[in-house]
Design a protein around this motif. Sequence first.
Motif, short mmCIF file in Angstrom:
data_model
loop_
_atom_site.label_atom_id
_atom_site.label_comp_id
_atom_site.label_asym_id
_atom_site.label_seq_id
_atom_site.Cartn_x
_atom_site.Cartn_y
_atom_site.Cartn_z
N PHE A 146 -25.84 -94.80 48.11
CA PHE A 146 -27.14 -95.03 48.74
C PHE A 146 -27.40 -96.52 48.92
CE2 PHE A 146 -31.76 -95.56 48.55
CZ PHE A 146 -32.14 -94.72 49.59
N LEU A 147 -26.91 -97.33 47.98
CA LEU A 147 -27.18 -98.77 48.04
C LEU A 147 -26.11 -99.55 48.79
CD1 LEU A 147 -28.44 -99.32 44.37
CD2 LEU A 147 -29.83 -99.08 46.44
N ALA A 148 -24.86 -99.12 48.70
CA ALA A 148 -23.75 -99.94 49.24
C ALA A 148 -22.91 -99.20 50.26
CB ALA A 148 -22.85 -100.41 48.08
N ALA A 149 -23.44 -98.13 50.88
CA ALA A 149 -22.63 -97.40 51.86
C ALA A 149 -22.34 -98.26 53.09
CB ALA A 149 -23.36 -96.12 52.28
N HIS A 150 -23.24 -99.16 53.44
CA HIS A 150 -23.02 -100.00 54.62
C HIS A 150 -21.97 -101.07 54.39
CE1 HIS A 150 -25.88 -102.19 52.12
NE2 HIS A 150 -25.53 -103.29 52.76
N LEU A 151 -21.56 -101.28 53.16
CA LEU A 151 -20.54 -102.29 52.86
C LEU A 151 -19.13 -101.71 52.82
CD1 LEU A 151 -22.39 -104.18 49.97
CD2 LEU A 151 -22.35 -104.75 52.41
N VAL A 152 -19.01 -100.40 52.90
CA VAL A 152 -17.70 -99.75 52.82
C VAL A 152 -17.04 -99.77 54.19
CG1 VAL A 152 -16.49 -97.61 52.25
CG2 VAL A 152 -18.52 -98.28 50.95
N PRO A 153 -15.78 -100.15 54.29
CA PRO A 153 -15.07 -100.15 55.60
C PRO A 153 -14.68 -98.72 55.99
CG PRO A 153 -13.60 -100.92 53.89
CD PRO A 153 -14.95 -100.73 53.23
N TRP A 154 -15.62 -97.98 56.53
CA TRP A 154 -15.36 -96.57 56.84
C TRP A 154 -14.30 -96.41 57.92
CZ3 TRP A 154 -16.89 -93.40 53.34
CH2 TRP A 154 -18.06 -93.64 52.61
N ARG A 155 -14.22 -97.32 58.87
CA ARG A 155 -13.22 -97.19 59.93
C ARG A 155 -11.81 -97.24 59.37
NH1 ARG A 155 -15.68 -101.21 64.67
NH2 ARG A 155 -17.74 -100.19 64.83
N ALA A 156 -11.59 -98.21 58.49
CA ALA A 156 -10.26 -98.33 57.90
C ALA A 156 -9.94 -97.14 57.01
CB ALA A 156 -10.15 -99.63 57.10
N ILE A 157 -10.93 -96.65 56.27
CA ILE A 157 -10.71 -95.49 55.39
C ILE A 157 -10.37 -94.26 56.21
CG2 ILE A 157 -11.83 -93.93 53.78
CD1 ILE A 157 -13.35 -96.32 52.68
N LEU A 158 -11.13 -94.00 57.28
CA LEU A 158 -10.84 -92.84 58.12
C LEU A 158 -9.50 -92.98 58.82
CD1 LEU A 158 -14.38 -92.20 59.69
CD2 LEU A 158 -13.25 -90.92 57.85
N LEU A 159 -9.17 -94.17 59.24
CA LEU A 159 -7.89 -94.38 59.91
C LEU A 159 -6.72 -94.11 58.97
CD1 LEU A 159 -6.41 -95.32 62.45
CD2 LEU A 159 -6.58 -97.68 61.60
N VAL A 160 -6.77 -94.67 57.76
CA VAL A 160 -5.69 -94.45 56.79
C VAL A 160 -5.63 -92.99 56.36
CG1 VAL A 160 -4.85 -95.07 54.49
CG2 VAL A 160 -5.76 -96.84 56.01
N ALA A 161 -6.81 -92.36 56.14
CA ALA A 161 -6.82 -90.96 55.72
C ALA A 161 -6.24 -90.05 56.80
CB ALA A 161 -8.25 -90.54 55.37
N GLY A 162 -6.59 -90.27 58.06
CA GLY A 162 -6.06 -89.45 59.15
C GLY A 162 -4.56 -89.59 59.31
N TRP A 163 -4.07 -90.82 59.27
CA TRP A 163 -2.62 -91.03 59.37
C TRP A 163 -1.89 -90.44 58.17
CZ3 TRP A 163 0.88 -93.38 62.78
CH2 TRP A 163 0.33 -93.84 63.98
N SER A 164 -2.47 -90.57 56.99
CA SER A 164 -1.81 -90.01 55.80
C SER A 164 -1.76 -88.49 55.85
CB SER A 164 -2.56 -90.47 54.54
OG SER A 164 -2.58 -91.88 54.44
N ALA A 165 -2.87 -87.85 56.25
CA ALA A 165 -2.88 -86.40 56.33
C ALA A 165 -1.92 -85.89 57.38
CB ALA A 165 -4.30 -85.91 56.63
#
Length: 503
Positions: free
Chosen positions: A281-300
């Motif tokens: 709730f406090l730090a969600a805007h600081l997380v690099p969601w694009r990079a996380i989704l990109l790495v997760a999609g390629w890994s899956a």
Amino acid sequence: MDDHAGASIANRDDPIPVIQIPFNTDDTAPPETEQQKLGRRERIKQEAERLKSKLHDVSTQYKTTQGSVQERLFNTLLEQVFPQDAEDDGTPKKDRRSRQYVDKPQFSLPVMSANFRRFNARIGIVFVFQNQMIRLFTWRVPTHTMSFLAVYTLVCLQPALAPVVPLAALLFFVMIPSFLTRHPPPPVANPSSSVDAAAAEQYAAYGYSGPAVAPPQRVKPAPEMSKDFFRNMRDLQNCMEDFSRVHDGAVAVITPYTDFSNERLSSAVFLCLTALVSIAFLAAHLVPWRAILLVAGWSATAAGHPYTQELISNEGFLANLQVIYNRICVFGAEWVESDIVLDEPAQVREVEIFELQRLEKHTLGGEEGAVLQGEWEPWLFTPQPYAPTSPSRIAGARPVGTQFFEDVQPPNGWLWRDKKWTLDLGSREWVEERCVSAVEIETEGERWVYDLDTADSKTKSTTTLSPPKSWEEGSGVSVKGEWRRRRWVRLVERKIVKVSPDE
């Protein structure tokens, strides 16, 4: 007779419409005017329309309920075996699938059979899409998988392009194939055959700019008893098995951590989730969601490659994963045992019951209106004081409770902590707390709270100028009313349900 009740024409509730045409047999009667003739025609027309509508409804009902005798008998048997939606019986049950929330037809074997046939004839497109996804993520055609990863990477890097994906899919996979079906490409001539100049010109003029030369392709249900129909049944059977396996596996993995059968473990999971929610709730805007989704999609997607599957199925790799998992479990168990402490005592509450007694009154003979107060008769034990000004008593309702002390049971989910009931000596406190009026209180002795006699109260109000009190201490002078009550209290504690490790 019951099997054909729905399909037979009988005079059940509504009368059978009858066309009544009055005949005038009186020669001396005056001739009918044009308005009377028009009204009679309208009535005859309305009766005819009503009869036509009735016959149409009966024929429609017959068509919808017709079927073999075996199906109707079996349907009737199922209605007797399977319970219908239960009515409200006072228990706090809540079933969101009940007809109380959504009005849906009851179970019927003919309807179930017809719906299954219709569903199975139309579910083929879902299984085709499922097979395409399996081929895509198992790298059957590597160029298709790499194209998907390219589109996925573009969407991850530029999320604003996400609405383009469904629109482009509709354009390239629905509209263009439909156009090519209506405008097929020109036939390709065999180079080895001799083609004259006229035929060559005809082939050259055959293009996409002319009128449609083929009918549109319609999505039609698979015919019953066809190969596609049985393929759909096979895929549906396998899909049900896959769903059952996934459901059972998810329940086996998630339930032990979330159902508080092991309160220490579930409490630790609860604390972790609470901390994660607060951090997100406090730090969600600081997380690099694009990079996380990109790495997760390629890994899956890479996990479905045949080489990756061969590496994962290696015994050495599985053994290493098992060792890492065991270490994490040991560390988590040690943290739970050392930091999660559940030493709170059982929850304790005080419950009350009111002993209610009724006064027997006898009229003295020879003196009109004279009353002799008799003895107090034990009446019952009730959860409410049955005060003179209570809504239930004003409405004329009788007190509800049990006759004996031993029949008073603790609330659901609670146990008696004290061995016996204790008389509440603070009768004035609970009377003031409930704002009970028109009563007389005993401050000593058995602590009874008496009703004040209505006639005596009126006499006192006319002979004194002091304002009436909401309660009075017992003076022994006022005439007591019909009921008296006193309060008993007892301690209860929350019932602790112990779950065995085998459950």
